[in-house]
Motif scaffolding. Structure first.
Motif, PDB file in Angstrom:
ATOM      1  N   ALA A 163       0.845  -1.192   0.000  1.00  0.00           N
ATOM      2  CA  ALA A 163       0.000   0.000   0.000  1.00  0.00           C
ATOM      3  C   ALA A 163       0.879   1.240   0.000  1.00  0.00           C
ATOM      4  O   ALA A 163       2.098   1.155   0.116  1.00  0.00           O
ATOM      5  CB  ALA A 163      -0.907   0.001   1.219  1.00  0.00           C
ATOM      6  N   GLU A 164       0.253   2.366  -0.113  1.00  0.00           N
ATOM      7  CA  GLU A 164       0.977   3.623  -0.199  1.00  0.00           C
ATOM      8  C   GLU A 164       1.686   3.926   1.116  1.00  0.00           C
ATOM      9  O   GLU A 164       1.156   3.672   2.204  1.00  0.00           O
ATOM     10  CB  GLU A 164      -0.022   4.725  -0.559  1.00  0.00           C
ATOM     11  CG  GLU A 164       0.550   5.909  -1.240  1.00  0.00           C
ATOM     12  CD  GLU A 164       1.257   5.581  -2.541  1.00  0.00           C
ATOM     13  OE1 GLU A 164       2.036   6.415  -2.982  1.00  0.00           O
ATOM     14  OE2 GLU A 164       1.053   4.495  -3.116  1.00  0.00           O
ATOM     15  N   TYR A 165       2.913   4.478   1.006  1.00  0.00           N
ATOM     16  CA  TYR A 165       3.681   4.893   2.176  1.00  0.00           C
ATOM     17  C   TYR A 165       2.858   5.904   2.969  1.00  0.00           C
ATOM     18  O   TYR A 165       2.351   6.867   2.392  1.00  0.00           O
ATOM     19  CB  TYR A 165       5.001   5.512   1.691  1.00  0.00           C
ATOM     20  CG  TYR A 165       5.902   6.060   2.767  1.00  0.00           C
ATOM     21  CD1 TYR A 165       6.561   5.209   3.629  1.00  0.00           C
ATOM     22  CD2 TYR A 165       6.111   7.433   2.881  1.00  0.00           C
ATOM     23  CE1 TYR A 165       7.412   5.708   4.603  1.00  0.00           C
ATOM     24  CE2 TYR A 165       6.959   7.939   3.841  1.00  0.00           C
ATOM     25  CZ  TYR A 165       7.608   7.079   4.701  1.00  0.00           C
ATOM     26  OH  TYR A 165       8.449   7.589   5.660  1.00  0.00           O
ATOM     27  N   GLY A 166       2.710   5.668   4.244  1.00  0.00           N
ATOM     28  CA  GLY A 166       1.968   6.606   5.078  1.00  0.00           C
ATOM     29  C   GLY A 166       0.499   6.287   5.255  1.00  0.00           C
ATOM     30  O   GLY A 166      -0.193   7.004   5.974  1.00  0.00           O
ATOM     31  N   ASP A 167       0.019   5.222   4.618  1.00  0.00           N
ATOM     32  CA  ASP A 167      -1.365   4.807   4.855  1.00  0.00           C
ATOM     33  C   ASP A 167      -1.489   4.271   6.278  1.00  0.00           C
ATOM     34  O   ASP A 167      -0.647   3.483   6.719  1.00  0.00           O
ATOM     35  CB  ASP A 167      -1.772   3.701   3.873  1.00  0.00           C
ATOM     36  CG  ASP A 167      -2.190   4.244   2.510  1.00  0.00           C
ATOM     37  OD1 ASP A 167      -2.069   5.454   2.314  1.00  0.00           O
ATOM     38  OD2 ASP A 167      -2.627   3.448   1.666  1.00  0.00           O
ATOM     39  N   VAL A 218      -3.827   2.191   8.979  1.00  0.00           N
ATOM     40  CA  VAL A 218      -5.002   1.362   9.254  1.00  0.00           C
ATOM     41  C   VAL A 218      -5.379   1.618  10.711  1.00  0.00           C
ATOM     42  O   VAL A 218      -4.522   1.532  11.592  1.00  0.00           O
ATOM     43  CB  VAL A 218      -4.710  -0.133   9.028  1.00  0.00           C
ATOM     44  CG1 VAL A 218      -5.913  -0.975   9.387  1.00  0.00           C
ATOM     45  CG2 VAL A 218      -4.295  -0.392   7.593  1.00  0.00           C
ATOM     46  N   VAL A 262      -9.143   2.969   6.818  1.00  0.00           N
ATOM     47  CA  VAL A 262      -7.823   3.226   6.232  1.00  0.00           C
ATOM     48  C   VAL A 262      -7.721   4.720   5.960  1.00  0.00           C
ATOM     49  O   VAL A 262      -8.572   5.286   5.278  1.00  0.00           O
ATOM     50  CB  VAL A 262      -7.610   2.433   4.925  1.00  0.00           C
ATOM     51  CG1 VAL A 262      -6.236   2.739   4.346  1.00  0.00           C
ATOM     52  CG2 VAL A 262      -7.750   0.940   5.158  1.00  0.00           C
ATOM     53  N   HIS A 310      -2.621   9.171   3.971  1.00  0.00           N
ATOM     54  CA  HIS A 310      -1.943  10.450   4.194  1.00  0.00           C
ATOM     55  C   HIS A 310      -1.728  11.192   2.872  1.00  0.00           C
ATOM     56  O   HIS A 310      -1.873  12.392   2.792  1.00  0.00           O
ATOM     57  CB  HIS A 310      -0.592  10.220   4.884  1.00  0.00           C
ATOM     58  CG  HIS A 310      -0.623  10.478   6.350  1.00  0.00           C
ATOM     59  ND1 HIS A 310      -0.556   9.475   7.286  1.00  0.00           N
ATOM     60  CD2 HIS A 310      -0.701  11.641   7.054  1.00  0.00           C
ATOM     61  CE1 HIS A 310      -0.602  10.001   8.494  1.00  0.00           C
ATOM     62  NE2 HIS A 310      -0.689  11.309   8.394  1.00  0.00           N
ATOM     63  N   TRP A 311      -1.328  10.446   1.835  1.00  0.00           N
ATOM     64  CA  TRP A 311      -0.993  11.070   0.551  1.00  0.00           C
ATOM     65  C   TRP A 311      -2.160  11.873  -0.007  1.00  0.00           C
ATOM     66  O   TRP A 311      -1.976  12.956  -0.529  1.00  0.00           O
ATOM     67  CB  TRP A 311      -0.535  10.015  -0.449  1.00  0.00           C
ATOM     68  CG  TRP A 311      -1.582   9.017  -0.840  1.00  0.00           C
ATOM     69  CD1 TRP A 311      -1.819   7.816  -0.234  1.00  0.00           C
ATOM     70  CD2 TRP A 311      -2.536   9.119  -1.898  1.00  0.00           C
ATOM     71  NE1 TRP A 311      -2.868   7.181  -0.842  1.00  0.00           N
ATOM     72  CE2 TRP A 311      -3.317   7.943  -1.865  1.00  0.00           C
ATOM     73  CE3 TRP A 311      -2.809  10.074  -2.865  1.00  0.00           C
ATOM     74  CZ2 TRP A 311      -4.359   7.710  -2.764  1.00  0.00           C
ATOM     75  CZ3 TRP A 311      -3.851   9.841  -3.769  1.00  0.00           C
ATOM     76  CH2 TRP A 311      -4.609   8.674  -3.706  1.00  0.00           C
ATOM     77  N   ARG A 330      -2.624  15.118   2.162  1.00  0.00           N
ATOM     78  CA  ARG A 330      -1.574  16.148   2.134  1.00  0.00           C
ATOM     79  C   ARG A 330      -1.538  16.899   0.805  1.00  0.00           C
ATOM     80  O   ARG A 330      -0.962  17.968   0.714  1.00  0.00           O
ATOM     81  CB  ARG A 330      -0.211  15.539   2.438  1.00  0.00           C
ATOM     82  CG  ARG A 330       0.297  14.597   1.391  1.00  0.00           C
ATOM     83  CD  ARG A 330       1.794  14.485   1.412  1.00  0.00           C
ATOM     84  NE  ARG A 330       2.319  14.242   2.753  1.00  0.00           N
ATOM     85  CZ  ARG A 330       3.530  13.801   2.985  1.00  0.00           C
ATOM     86  NH1 ARG A 330       4.328  13.529   1.982  1.00  0.00           N
ATOM     87  NH2 ARG A 330       3.960  13.611   4.200  1.00  0.00           N
ATOM     88  N   PHE A 370       0.929   1.649  10.899  1.00  0.00           N
ATOM     89  CA  PHE A 370       1.372   2.651   9.955  1.00  0.00           C
ATOM     90  C   PHE A 370       2.008   1.904   8.800  1.00  0.00           C
ATOM     91  O   PHE A 370       3.054   1.288   8.982  1.00  0.00           O
ATOM     92  CB  PHE A 370       2.411   3.547  10.633  1.00  0.00           C
ATOM     93  CG  PHE A 370       2.208   4.986  10.342  1.00  0.00           C
ATOM     94  CD1 PHE A 370       2.424   5.464   9.068  1.00  0.00           C
ATOM     95  CD2 PHE A 370       1.794   5.866  11.337  1.00  0.00           C
ATOM     96  CE1 PHE A 370       2.226   6.801   8.793  1.00  0.00           C
ATOM     97  CE2 PHE A 370       1.597   7.193  11.064  1.00  0.00           C
ATOM     98  CZ  PHE A 370       1.806   7.657   9.796  1.00  0.00           C
ATOM     99  N   HIS A 371       1.425   1.926   7.629  1.00  0.00           N
ATOM    100  CA  HIS A 371       1.975   1.107   6.552  1.00  0.00           C
ATOM    101  C   HIS A 371       3.310   1.661   6.065  1.00  0.00           C
ATOM    102  O   HIS A 371       3.438   2.841   5.779  1.00  0.00           O
ATOM    103  CB  HIS A 371       1.002   1.008   5.378  1.00  0.00           C
ATOM    104  CG  HIS A 371       1.534   0.136   4.297  1.00  0.00           C
ATOM    105  ND1 HIS A 371       1.449  -1.232   4.358  1.00  0.00           N
ATOM    106  CD2 HIS A 371       2.241   0.413   3.189  1.00  0.00           C
ATOM    107  CE1 HIS A 371       2.054  -1.749   3.314  1.00  0.00           C
ATOM    108  NE2 HIS A 371       2.552  -0.773   2.584  1.00  0.00           N
ATOM    109  N   GLY A 372       4.294   0.777   5.973  1.00  0.00           N
ATOM    110  CA  GLY A 372       5.593   1.153   5.432  1.00  0.00           C
ATOM    111  C   GLY A 372       6.484   1.922   6.388  1.00  0.00           C
ATOM    112  O   GLY A 372       7.460   2.512   5.951  1.00  0.00           O
ATOM    113  N   SER A 373       6.153   1.919   7.704  1.00  0.00           N
ATOM    114  CA  SER A 373       6.990   2.674   8.639  1.00  0.00           C
ATOM    115  C   SER A 373       8.311   1.960   8.875  1.00  0.00           C
ATOM    116  O   SER A 373       8.428   0.746   8.712  1.00  0.00           O
ATOM    117  CB  SER A 373       6.270   2.885   9.969  1.00  0.00           C
ATOM    118  OG  SER A 373       6.389   1.745  10.772  1.00  0.00           O
ATOM    119  N   THR A 374       9.332   2.743   9.246  1.00  0.00           N
ATOM    120  CA  THR A 374      10.656   2.180   9.475  1.00  0.00           C
ATOM    121  C   THR A 374      10.625   1.142  10.589  1.00  0.00           C
ATOM    122  O   THR A 374      11.354   0.163  10.548  1.00  0.00           O
ATOM    123  CB  THR A 374      11.651   3.280   9.890  1.00  0.00           C
ATOM    124  OG1 THR A 374      11.128   4.531   9.505  1.00  0.00           O
ATOM    125  CG2 THR A 374      12.983   3.070   9.278  1.00  0.00           C
TER     126      THR A 374
END
Lengths: 225, 141
Positions: free
Chosen positions: B32-36, B38, B52, B55-56, B59, B122-126
């Protein structure tokens, strides 16, 4: 095969006879153990150490909602949502995150997000102040640019809860950032992520010419140094 | 070109085609998109899909300040304890999703569109890439 082993051990005995007798091992014992060798145990590395030349690449960038893995394809509302690629048309790209350079997009006036919930004419309160943070490690020093941050955020978002607005008052380190503290509250979640490609976005000020890495205390105290 | 080199070339082509076909068979993890985000604080228990938050999408329209300073959203996935009662009172999402700034709350399936059972994350978080996947990716879907 067995004969060969016995022959070799006998030869070894002849050559290093005194050494064996010094260890207190008789010739019969040595030949007996050589005749029934222990089964060779081959280390099982196949599972753990598969040669992995490259990590998996992200195959689908900016996938549309029904295919992105977190939206439910069985939900009819999922198909109403805008696919990200459609919205990113014409925006400057970046090699990580959303693959969009959001800061550049604002600088180039390709995006004009509202600063106020309702009033679209309200302008951001931008402060242009760079803060230099010297880094102990050999990586370039950090320049924190207030300008890019105040384009998006209000002062109260960071100060004083996350960063105390005072020189030397904030302990920042990469391990904390990676775990979501300090800069990591946003970076690594929404704003550009922490990857090897993005190090130099923050670590942008090269070390002075005469800079040498400081020696660790363990080295300085080492009597044999 | 000798016949032996020709033969080996076709072997590589066959290998390439097989690998390419195999790539489609392997189930894909979530991308999924970075910053999505859930949000599944209460949704699963209430029998509805988790929400869901993209963020993209937001912003592009609003700066971070609007939600995170003016509307009081904390910088933490699931940390705002949003429920529908607060939204219809005009707090959090309800400040805009009221039919005036953005579409109203009767469009349930637009937000509540997550795969059931997906935990708040947080999808794609570090943090996810450091420790372990914070959620189970889709299998075979």
């Amino acid at each position: 095969m067995k004969n060969k082993i016995i022959l070799t051990s006998a030869l070894a005995l002849v050559i290093s006879g005194p050494a064996f007798s010094a260890d207190g091992v008789s010739a019969e014992e040595v030949t007996a153990s050589a005749a029934t060798p222990e089964p060779v145990v081959v280390a099982q590395v196949a599972g753990a150490n598969v040669f992995n030349r490259n990590l998996k690449k992200v195959k689908v960038k900016n996938a549309p909602p029904p295919e992105d893995g977190i939206h439910d394809p069985e939900n009819e509302g999922t198909y109403v949502l805008q696919p990200p690629l459609e919205a990113y048309q014409g925006l400057p790209t970046s090699p990580y995150g959303n693959y969009v350079d959001w800061v550049k997009a604002i600088d180039e006036k390709k995006l004009q997000p509202r600063w106020d919930r309702i009033d679209s004419s309200e302008e951001a309160f931008v402060m242009d102040l760079d803060v230099l943070r010297e880094v102990k490690a050999s990586v370039p020093d950090v320049i924190f640019p207030h300008r890019q941050h105040t384009e998006w955020l209000a002062c109260s978002n960071c100060h004083p809860a996350i960063f105390i607005p005072q020189k030397g008052a904030n302990q920042i380190n990469m391990s904390g950032i990676l775990l979501g503290q300090k800069c990591g509250v946003c970076h690594g979640k929404v704003s550009f992520p922490i990857t090897t490609k993005s190090c130099k976005k923050c670590h942008s000020q090269p070390k002075p010419e005469d800079w040498t890495p400081p020696l660790s205390e363990a080295t300085l105290k080492n009597p044999w140094r | 070109m000798s016949s032996s080199t020709k033969h080996s070339k076709w072997r590589y082509v066959l290998l390439g085609v097989t690998a390419w076909l195999a790539a489609f068979m392997i189930p894909q993890a979530a991308h999924a998109e970075y910053g999505d985000v859930v949000i599944n604080n209460y949704a699963d228990a209430a029998g509805i899909r988790p929400a869901v938050f993209p963020h993209w999408f937001h912003r592009i329209r609003f700066r971070c300040k609007v939600c995170h300073a003016d509307l009081g959203f904390q910088f933490k996935a699931g940390g705002n304890k949003i429920d529908m009662a607060k939204i219809i009172d005009g707090k959090f999402c309800g400040a805009c999703h009221n039919g005036e700034v953005a579409w109203s709350v009767e469009n349930c399936a637009m937000c509540h569109s997550g795969v059931p059972g997906t935990p708040t994350h947080f999808h794609g978080s570090t943090v996810q890439s450091l420790i372990a996947p914070a959620y189970k990716p889709l299998e075979g879907k």
